[in-house]
Scaffold this active site. Structure first.
Site: not given
Ligand code: AMP
Length: 273
Positions: A24, A28, A52, A138, A178
């Site tokens: 996180l 997040h 995925q 996001g 990442r």
């Molecule tokens: P992930 O853990 O990368 O699968 O992301 C989980 C959720 O957090 C997804 O809805 C992403 O679009 C959102 N998210 C990831 N990075 C960001 C960011 N920099 N700003 C806003 N939301 C984000």
């Protein structure tokens, strides 16, 4: 999880669900805080979804700092963290998948075959298990946000998808789990993604409407960084993701690039007046 969320639903509680793959960061946490402000109970799901990831992608090395995540999620307002094992989500014999049509086919869908099928399948499962009133995603993953919105609408899942703005580092780099893979030099070069998007937005605001011109400039900028390999740049209709030649209405500027071994994506939405 299913029993707990059913019980909460029956008590009339509004459930805000934030699906994540963990590791996180502030992106997040902004979703979790928003969920806490609009719901009675906030459920954060943490699941690095094997479906995925492509065979040559970073599933094995994806960061999984679970105890840190639990602390951060709780501090941001999460009431429940649902962090199932892959075997719990995909038990032996599991063979169902969910696929969203045209929205999944271009851009990230083309670069990462099967990726959005994996996303759609796990999101369908997670919303069945968590019974959300609101789901928070996001804009950072713009195509994914459109696909999830379409999916839950098409399947008549009675919840709202709330798409929240991309959270960035002070220098403009979009936050991503990442980013920890980047060396300091790659981290500096990765800035070219957000810079090229901002430059294109400035050119649009200055009157440029030809996608070919804007894309050529974006590509040139990104190629100026030696360790950044452009994977795709596009200007598309923000609702349909269809490519645009002459810009009008609401458009999304999309980029994807590899910086060293790390694949990064970013985007900006622009209202073309
Ligand atoms: P992930 O853990 O990368 O699968 O992301 C989980 C959720 O957090 C997804 O809805 C992403 O679009 C959102 N998210 C990831 N990075 C960001 C960011 N920099 N700003 C806003 N939301 C984000």
């Amino acid at each position: 999880m299913a029993a707990m969320s059913r019980r909460l639903q029956q008590q009339g509680r509004r459930l805000g669900v934030v699906p994540t793959m963990g590791a996180l960061h502030e992106g997040h946490l902004s979703l979790i805080r928003r969920a806490a402000s609009q719901n009675d109970v906030v459920i954060v799901t943490i699941f690095v979804n094997p479906l995925q990831f492509g065979p040559r992608e970073d599933f094995a090395r994806y960061p999984r700092p679970l105890s840190r995540d639990l602390r951060l999620a709780q501090a941001a307002g999460a009431d429940i963290v649902f962090a199932p094992s892959a075997a719990a989500i995909y038990p032996a014999g599991f063979q169902t998948s969910v696929e969203v049509g045209a929205l999944s086919q271009g851009w990230e869908g083309r670069a990462r075959p099967g990726h959005f099928r994996g996303v759609a399948t796990v999101v369908t499962l997670l919303v069945h298990l968590t019974q959300p009133t609101n789901v928070y995603v996001g804009q950072k993953d713009y195509q994914q946000a459109l696909i999830i919105t379409r999916l839950l609408h098409d399947l008549r899942v009675p919840c709202r998808v709330r798409v929240r703005p991309t959270v960035r580092e002070p220098d403009g780099l979009a936050m991503s789990s990442r980013n920890v893979f980047l060396t300091p030099r790659q981290r500096r070069q990765a800035l070219i993604l957000s810079r090229s998007l901002r430059a294109a937005r400035a050119a649009i605001r200055a009157g440029e409407r030809r996608a070919s011109r804007l894309l050529a400039a974006m590509r040139r900028r990104i190629r100026s960084e030696p360790d950044v390999r452009l994977d795709g740049a596009a200007i598309v209709d923000a609702a349909t993701l269809e490519p645009q030649q002459v810009l009008r209405g609401r458009v999304a500027l999309l980029v994807a690039a590899r910086v060293g071994r790390t694949r990064l994506i970013d985007n900006l939405l622009v209202d073309v007046s």
